[in-house]
Design an enzyme around this catalytic site. Sequence first.
Site, PDB file in Angstrom:
ATOM      1  N   GLU A 167      91.484 -88.183 -32.196  1.00  0.00           N
ATOM      2  CA  GLU A 167      92.083 -89.510 -32.425  1.00  0.00           C
ATOM      3  C   GLU A 167      91.210 -90.612 -31.837  1.00  0.00           C
ATOM      4  O   GLU A 167      90.991 -91.652 -32.452  1.00  0.00           O
ATOM      5  CB  GLU A 167      93.480 -89.599 -31.787  1.00  0.00           C
ATOM      6  CG  GLU A 167      94.492 -88.624 -32.355  1.00  0.00           C
ATOM      7  CD  GLU A 167      94.538 -87.290 -31.629  1.00  0.00           C
ATOM      8  OE1 GLU A 167      93.462 -86.793 -31.223  1.00  0.00           O
ATOM      9  OE2 GLU A 167      95.633 -86.741 -31.486  1.00  0.00           O
ATOM     10  N   CYS A 221      89.136 -86.324 -27.651  1.00  0.00           N
ATOM     11  CA  CYS A 221      90.066 -85.961 -28.728  1.00  0.00           C
ATOM     12  C   CYS A 221      89.655 -86.593 -30.069  1.00  0.00           C
ATOM     13  O   CYS A 221      89.017 -87.659 -30.107  1.00  0.00           O
ATOM     14  CB  CYS A 221      91.472 -86.455 -28.417  1.00  0.00           C
ATOM     15  SG  CYS A 221      92.258 -85.663 -27.017  1.00  0.00           S
ATOM     16  N   GLU A 273      84.038 -81.244 -27.734  1.00  0.00           N
ATOM     17  CA  GLU A 273      84.193 -80.710 -26.380  1.00  0.00           C
ATOM     18  C   GLU A 273      82.852 -80.645 -25.668  1.00  0.00           C
ATOM     19  O   GLU A 273      81.796 -80.857 -26.272  1.00  0.00           O
ATOM     20  CB  GLU A 273      84.858 -79.327 -26.454  1.00  0.00           C
ATOM     21  CG  GLU A 273      86.254 -79.418 -27.046  1.00  0.00           C
ATOM     22  CD  GLU A 273      87.017 -78.103 -27.039  1.00  0.00           C
ATOM     23  OE1 GLU A 273      86.400 -77.041 -26.819  1.00  0.00           O
ATOM     24  OE2 GLU A 273      88.244 -78.160 -27.263  1.00  0.00           O
ATOM     25  N   ASN A 322      87.665 -83.527 -32.681  1.00  0.00           N
ATOM     26  CA  ASN A 322      87.411 -83.402 -31.243  1.00  0.00           C
ATOM     27  C   ASN A 322      86.002 -82.879 -30.955  1.00  0.00           C
ATOM     28  O   ASN A 322      85.459 -82.061 -31.687  1.00  0.00           O
ATOM     29  CB  ASN A 322      88.477 -82.547 -30.544  1.00  0.00           C
ATOM     30  CG  ASN A 322      88.724 -81.191 -31.187  1.00  0.00           C
ATOM     31  OD1 ASN A 322      88.525 -81.013 -32.390  1.00  0.00           O
ATOM     32  ND2 ASN A 322      89.137 -80.240 -30.395  1.00  0.00           N
ATOM     33  N   CYS A 378      97.921 -86.731 -27.495  1.00  0.00           N
ATOM     34  CA  CYS A 378      98.080 -86.789 -26.033  1.00  0.00           C
ATOM     35  C   CYS A 378      98.336 -88.233 -25.597  1.00  0.00           C
ATOM     36  O   CYS A 378      98.101 -89.188 -26.346  1.00  0.00           O
ATOM     37  CB  CYS A 378      96.850 -86.210 -25.339  1.00  0.00           C
ATOM     38  SG  CYS A 378      95.423 -87.297 -25.323  1.00  0.00           S
ATOM     39  N   CYS A 402      95.399 -90.740 -25.863  1.00  0.00           N
ATOM     40  CA  CYS A 402      95.141 -91.255 -27.210  1.00  0.00           C
ATOM     41  C   CYS A 402      96.198 -92.272 -27.630  1.00  0.00           C
ATOM     42  O   CYS A 402      95.883 -93.263 -28.301  1.00  0.00           O
ATOM     43  CB  CYS A 402      95.067 -90.102 -28.216  1.00  0.00           C
ATOM     44  SG  CYS A 402      93.554 -89.132 -28.011  1.00  0.00           S
TER      45      CYS A 402
HETATM   46  N1  THU Z   1      92.924 -82.478 -28.820  1.00  0.00           N
HETATM   47  C1  THU Z   1      92.725 -83.457 -29.731  1.00  0.00           C
HETATM   48  O1  THU Z   1      91.627 -83.640 -30.244  1.00  0.00           O
HETATM   49  N2  THU Z   1      93.805 -84.216 -30.086  1.00  0.00           N
HETATM   50  C2  THU Z   1      95.066 -84.023 -29.639  1.00  0.00           C
HETATM   51  O2  THU Z   1      95.971 -84.738 -30.043  1.00  0.00           O
HETATM   52  C3  THU Z   1      95.346 -82.978 -28.662  1.00  0.00           C
HETATM   53  C4  THU Z   1      94.169 -82.226 -28.149  1.00  0.00           C
HETATM   54  C5  THU Z   1      91.789 -81.614 -28.474  1.00  0.00           C
HETATM   55  C6  THU Z   1      91.214 -81.757 -27.091  1.00  0.00           C
HETATM   56  C7  THU Z   1      90.563 -80.415 -26.895  1.00  0.00           C
HETATM   57  O3  THU Z   1      89.272 -80.452 -27.477  1.00  0.00           O
HETATM   58  C8  THU Z   1      91.422 -79.456 -27.695  1.00  0.00           C
HETATM   59  O4  THU Z   1      92.189 -80.252 -28.579  1.00  0.00           O
HETATM   60  C9  THU Z   1      92.357 -78.606 -26.866  1.00  0.00           C
HETATM   61  O5  THU Z   1      93.087 -79.381 -25.996  1.00  0.00           O
END
Ligand code: THU
Length: 128
Positions: A55, A53, A44, A42, A86, A89
């Site tokens: 994925e 994310c 941010e 991920n 999520c 994704c």
């Molecule tokens: N996140 C992912 O990368 N994949 C997931 O399946 C769930 C959430 C990340 C998004 C964000 O950067 C952090 O996790 C918290 O939500």
Amino acid sequence: MIITELICKAQEARELAYAPYSGFKVGAALLTKSGAFFTGANVENASYGLSVCAERIAVFKAVNSGEREFAAIAIVGSGSGFIYPCGACLQVLAEFSPQMNVIITDDKNNYKEYNLSAMLPQIFSLEK
Ligand code: THU
């Protein structure tokens, strides 16, 4: 065993996560039907909604490398308990391979395997 290898690659990928806001690092490893691996973590942003994310990073890397057919994806988080992908994704994965396998993990070396169609039985598609 391919599942163990995928999980291992997802763990390695997680090291590259940029998650200063949530502190929640996620790694993903995607296996294409042709046998290639693509990973993601991920990323941010200070403007939170722009975060992406793990994925989707892995899928976009694969698609931009010419791969559109996926066999499986493994996901590792950094919390306790299983990490489920999520909905956004799931929709992005389903665009290319609605029947692929999704392997989720927890922090105790357990994993569960789902068919993507069980996690997202109805997808948005312009073909419908
Ligand atoms: N996140 C992912 O990368 N994949 C997931 O399946 C769930 C959430 C990340 C998004 C964000 O950067 C952090 O996790 C918290 O939500």
